[in-house]
Scaffold this active site. Sequence first.
Site, short mmCIF file in Angstrom:
data_model
loop_
_atom_site.label_atom_id
_atom_site.label_comp_id
_atom_site.label_asym_id
_atom_site.label_seq_id
_atom_site.Cartn_x
_atom_site.Cartn_y
_atom_site.Cartn_z
N THR A 106 0.84 -1.19 0.00
CA THR A 106 0.00 0.00 0.00
C THR A 106 0.87 1.25 0.00
O THR A 106 2.09 1.18 0.19
CB THR A 106 -0.91 0.03 1.24
OG1 THR A 106 -0.09 0.17 2.41
CG2 THR A 106 -1.74 -1.25 1.35
N LYS A 198 13.96 -21.37 0.80
CA LYS A 198 12.90 -20.66 0.07
C LYS A 198 12.18 -21.68 -0.81
O LYS A 198 12.74 -22.22 -1.76
CB LYS A 198 13.50 -19.56 -0.81
CG LYS A 198 12.49 -18.81 -1.66
CD LYS A 198 11.52 -17.99 -0.82
CE LYS A 198 12.17 -16.75 -0.29
NZ LYS A 198 11.22 -15.88 0.47
N HIS A 325 13.23 -10.78 8.93
CA HIS A 325 13.12 -11.12 7.52
C HIS A 325 14.26 -10.43 6.76
O HIS A 325 14.86 -9.47 7.25
CB HIS A 325 11.76 -10.63 7.01
CG HIS A 325 11.66 -10.45 5.54
ND1 HIS A 325 11.81 -9.23 4.91
CD2 HIS A 325 11.40 -11.34 4.55
CE1 HIS A 325 11.64 -9.37 3.61
NE2 HIS A 325 11.40 -10.63 3.36
#
Length: 429
Positions: A106, A198, A325
């Site tokens: 956003t 991943k 992260h």
Amino acid sequence: MNLAVTDVRLTPILVADPPLLNTQGVHQPYTPRLIVEVETADGTTGLGETYGDTKYLELARPFAERLIGRQVTDLNGLFGIADEVSVDSARVEDQVDVGGLRGVQTADKLRLSVVSAFEVACLDAWGKAAGLPVHALLGGKVRDTVEYSAYLFYKWADHPEGVAAERDDWGAALDPAGVVEQARRFKERYGFTSFKLKGGVFPPEEEIAAVRALAEAFPGHPLRLDPNGAWSVQTSLTVAKELGDVLEYLEDPALGTPAMAEIAAHTDVPLATNMCVTTFAEIKEAFTRDAVQVVLSDHHYWGGLRNTQHLAAVCGTFGVGVSMHSNTHLGISLAAMTHVASTVPNLHHACDSHYPWQSEDVLTRRHTFRDGRLTVSDAPGLGVELDRDRLALLHRRWLDDDGPLRDRDDAAAMRVAEPGWVTPAVPRW
């Protein structure tokens, strides 16, 4: 000392990136980063770093103009500046961030990612001027070293033929044996003792086999698997059941808090996220529904180091674990991560870092992992020094690019090798 900001320099760069695979595609041969320099009236310069895609740069420029004349100690004022900077909502609102793989992006998230670089630069300048390390400005370190985890990827040996790229010596990793060999090299080179894979690249049974192979090769080592929301609730539960005895946590197996809550209700495997909890507004639903047990913070999109501390405090209040992260980043960001991680008492999981994958940096000296850890610098500021020649070289690469690489797009990179590739719909499995 006069800590008024007299100049701000923004330098977009392109840095080499290996052909690492994820559920949306493959990393491009070069990825954009933005280096921020904040100079004060007494001649002190502070460094910051964030994403370098065009949309971030377009926000950073007016932000930099508004910073002139302000004190680097006025960290709260950075958020007021952000509110003054307009965002082209049509470009970002409700769009999936294909580079960060961190869920819906956003305008507010975009602003915070820009604020983070300026906050770090201001802290660096303030610390240098005061003769204090950044961790002291954040309240003081509670540990002298910070543990990091090896970040494993399925990987091609090279970028597609005909694509200009830097070579690396990691080779391919496309099956369990390749993943184990990659992990072994990570351990030999850097001493990592925990491993994150991943996922979301191959069918779940293949990734289960890879994690099982890691568990066999490295018994007792914490293991993590992150498919970036590529699975359905049922598939997530199947994987959790198959790997429940070896996983430290399962990261974002499915998209969204409702799906994560449903998974959490039917498994004892802890769930981690950097996709469904990326703002303070998203915490209430996730925590009250017990959808996540570990939040992976990232100072880039939480709005800086102090917001990271605030997030950790909220997590501690609710008994939710916290770690970090990582996206493709360079040494300035890694230094910032290490400083703030050193101040968080409830950091009980090794942090992620892409840094070993990055063969290029803008610092005079690369960070060195020892036994999977980084020593927390006690030098003033971040404790890093900018290599201006290297910065100029990587900026020249950005200037010479005709546009496609200035915005990271893993799906576009995949189409070079597979022309018909489209970003897979989720759940993919």
